[in-house]
Design a protein around this motif. Structure first.
Motif, mmCIF file in Angstrom:
data_model
loop_
_atom_site.group_PDB
_atom_site.id
_atom_site.type_symbol
_atom_site.label_atom_id
_atom_site.label_comp_id
_atom_site.label_asym_id
_atom_site.label_seq_id
_atom_site.Cartn_x
_atom_site.Cartn_y
_atom_site.Cartn_z
ATOM 1 N N GLY A 95 0.858 -1.066 0.008
ATOM 2 C CA GLY A 95 0.052 -0.020 0.075
ATOM 3 C C GLY A 95 0.656 1.185 -0.007
ATOM 4 O O GLY A 95 0.590 2.096 -0.843
ATOM 5 N N ILE A 96 1.867 1.450 0.757
ATOM 6 C CA ILE A 96 2.869 2.545 0.806
ATOM 7 C C ILE A 96 3.337 2.579 -0.576
ATOM 8 O O ILE A 96 3.492 3.825 -0.935
ATOM 9 C CB ILE A 96 3.806 2.273 1.940
ATOM 10 C CG1 ILE A 96 3.250 2.377 3.350
ATOM 11 C CG2 ILE A 96 4.894 3.370 2.114
ATOM 12 C CD1 ILE A 96 4.034 2.034 4.552
ATOM 13 N N ASN A 97 4.201 1.577 -1.081
ATOM 14 C CA ASN A 97 4.712 1.724 -2.257
ATOM 15 C C ASN A 97 3.768 2.083 -3.610
ATOM 16 O O ASN A 97 4.250 2.791 -4.397
ATOM 17 C CB ASN A 97 5.237 0.251 -2.538
ATOM 18 C CG ASN A 97 6.429 0.127 -1.823
ATOM 19 O OD1 ASN A 97 7.037 0.844 -0.997
ATOM 20 N ND2 ASN A 97 6.873 -1.415 -1.538
ATOM 21 N N LEU A 98 2.505 1.546 -3.347
ATOM 22 C CA LEU A 98 1.361 2.029 -4.532
ATOM 23 C C LEU A 98 1.236 3.723 -4.154
ATOM 24 O O LEU A 98 1.175 4.323 -5.233
ATOM 25 C CB LEU A 98 0.322 1.282 -4.206
ATOM 26 C CG LEU A 98 0.231 -0.257 -4.880
ATOM 27 C CD1 LEU A 98 -0.927 -0.599 -4.794
ATOM 28 C CD2 LEU A 98 0.523 -0.015 -6.553
ATOM 29 N N LEU A 99 1.100 3.888 -3.039
ATOM 30 C CA LEU A 99 1.087 5.513 -2.731
ATOM 31 C C LEU A 99 2.145 6.344 -3.570
ATOM 32 O O LEU A 99 2.099 7.537 -3.854
ATOM 33 C CB LEU A 99 0.911 5.868 -1.357
ATOM 34 C CG LEU A 99 0.714 7.121 -0.771
ATOM 35 C CD1 LEU A 99 -0.606 7.750 -1.626
ATOM 36 C CD2 LEU A 99 0.535 7.345 0.632
ATOM 37 N N VAL A 100 3.508 5.851 -3.107
ATOM 38 C CA VAL A 100 4.590 6.509 -3.615
ATOM 39 C C VAL A 100 4.652 6.312 -5.161
ATOM 40 O O VAL A 100 5.203 7.423 -5.721
ATOM 41 C CB VAL A 100 5.970 6.001 -3.198
ATOM 42 C CG1 VAL A 100 7.037 6.367 -3.826
ATOM 43 C CG2 VAL A 100 6.178 5.706 -1.493
#
Length: 431
Positions: free
Chosen positions: A419-424
């Motif tokens: 989820g964090i990487n998709l946000l980045v």
């Protein structure tokens, strides 16, 4: 060091340096002799080596052109050292020649100090002192080496120093940037990073715990490391479940750093574009792993057995062959995807590549940086990495076994990271 010659006579500075360096070498020999109780076969200790250095200095400056005195003194010293070795061999059955070689190096210190720059003769002193003091370390290292370890090193030197320079740099297929040299160069770079992590894991962090195994293993292959840790977790107590998941996430975090190094090597412009985002991804993944680790109630007698037994040699021929084949396949796929599907097709291919080893796909993009936009390369690289993390989560769930105590930790940990990487990635597109 050369600036001292502006304030003091050159001869004085040289004499002090030769005497000091010779004394340091002699003191190192004294330390060794003190460790050998009853040793009576040494050629000399600190004062002997100091006088050898001074003698070499005097004989050199008396005849600095023809060097007849210096060579004559060296011959006399060589005869004395030879007699000493003969006595040791015949009467005491001692065959080592280290002290003799060091004595000859000490005799040569004067011309080295006089004729060479300061960094060179200081490097010689440091090398002599280190090699003298690390004798037992080298002995222990040799005892821990596998039978085929030197063969592995010879393989790496062969593929990087012999095969690579001999390969032609001409396209195999017209209009496709695919040459034998580029294929093997990518293989050598990846093998070099993998081999370094293999050596660190086996010889530096051999007695490491699960977390360190994840960190070092991530430099070699996050997928392989996660699979190994998931299999090992089946026998681990429930209190250590989160510890294994934390190690898996740290392996993923090191994967980001590994790709940063590869991008830096092959494309500076892409590195400048992508490195802030990869750093954020690596830091966030490591943070999630550390949070899971901190929340675990670890056993005091937690095993710290090394994880090396399940790690294959990174220079196996079949591994290099598979990598080269994948590199060729992704090169051809990337070319025809750009020709017939454009950037949109390349984005789709980046997600599909996550189902296999993504290193060939990313390296192929980097080597085609002249025909593909830097922003496209950066976006596709991050998309391939995120896709690969999803696959690694599936590997972790599969190899840990049905009903594993790791399952909730894997879903929460990897889910948060994805989820964090998709946000980045979304922020990257917005910027």
């Amino acid at each position: 060091m050369e600036q001292l010659y502006n304030y003091l006579p050159r001869e004085l500075v040289t004499f002090i340096l030769v005497t000091l360096f010779s004394l340091l070498i002699g003191l190192s020999q004294r330390r060794i002799s003190l460790k050998r109780e009853g040793e009576i076969t040494l050629f000399g200790t600190d004062r002997t080596f100091t006088f050898i250095g001074i003698l070499g200095y005097l004989l050199y400056i008396l005849d600095p052109v023809e060097l007849r005195l210096f060579m004559g003194g060296g011959a006399v010293l060589g005869i004395l050292l030879g007699l000493n070795y003969y006595v040791k061999q015949s009467q005491f059955h001692v065959f080592g020649v280290t002290t003799i070689i060091i004595a000859l190096i000490t005799y040569c210190m004067a011309p080295i100090v006089i004729t060479q720059p300061s960094w060179f003769y200081i490097m010689i002193i440091v090398t002599v002192l280190l090699l003298t003091e690390l004798k037992h370390t080298f002995t222990e290292l040799a005892q821990r080496m596998k039978n085929d370890e030197m063969i592995t090193l010879a393989k790496f030197l062969a593929i990087s120093g012999i095969i690579l320079p001999m390969l032609p740099n001409e396209n195999l297929i017209p209009n496709i940037n695919l040459t034998p040299y580029s294929i093997w160069l990518a293989t050598v770079v990846v093998s070099g990073i993998s081999y370094l992590s293999y050596l660190l894991k086996r010889y530096v962090f051999q007695e490491s715990g699960v977390l360190v195994s994840g960190i070092i293993g991530g430099l070699y292959s996050s997928t392989a490391t996660i699979s190994v840790l998931a299999r090992k977790s089946r026998k681990a107590p429930e209190q250590e479940a989160g510890e294994y998941v934390a190690a898996m996430l740290l392996a993923v975090s090191m994967m980001f750093l590994r790709f940063m190094v590869l991008i830096l090597i092959f494309s500076w412009s892409t590195f400048l574009t992508i490195y802030p985002f990869l750093l954020i991804m690596a830091f966030s993944t490591a943070t999630v792993g550390w949070v899971i680790h901190s929340r675990q109630q670890r056993l005091h007698d937690q095993s710290t057995e090394p994880e090396d037994d399940d790690s294959s040699n990174p220079l196996e021929f079949k591994v290099a062959l598979i990598f080269a084949i994948l590199f060729v396949i992704f090169t051809i796929l990337t070319h025809y995807t750009l020709v017939y599907a454009g950037t949109g097709g390349l984005n789709l291919l980046s997600f599909v590549s996550g189902f296999s080893d993504i290193t060939p796909f990313i390296l192929n993009l980097l080597q085609n940086s002249g025909s593909v936009a830097v922003l496209t390369i950066a976006a596709c690289s991050m998309q391939a990495i995120i896709s690969n993390i999803m696959i690694n989560m599936c590997y972790a769930l599969f190899f840990s076994g049905r009903g594993s105590k790791l399952r909730p930790w894997i879903l929460r940990g990897f889910g948060t990271v994805i989820g964090i990487n998709l946000l980045v990635l979304i922020v990257f597109y917005l910027l």
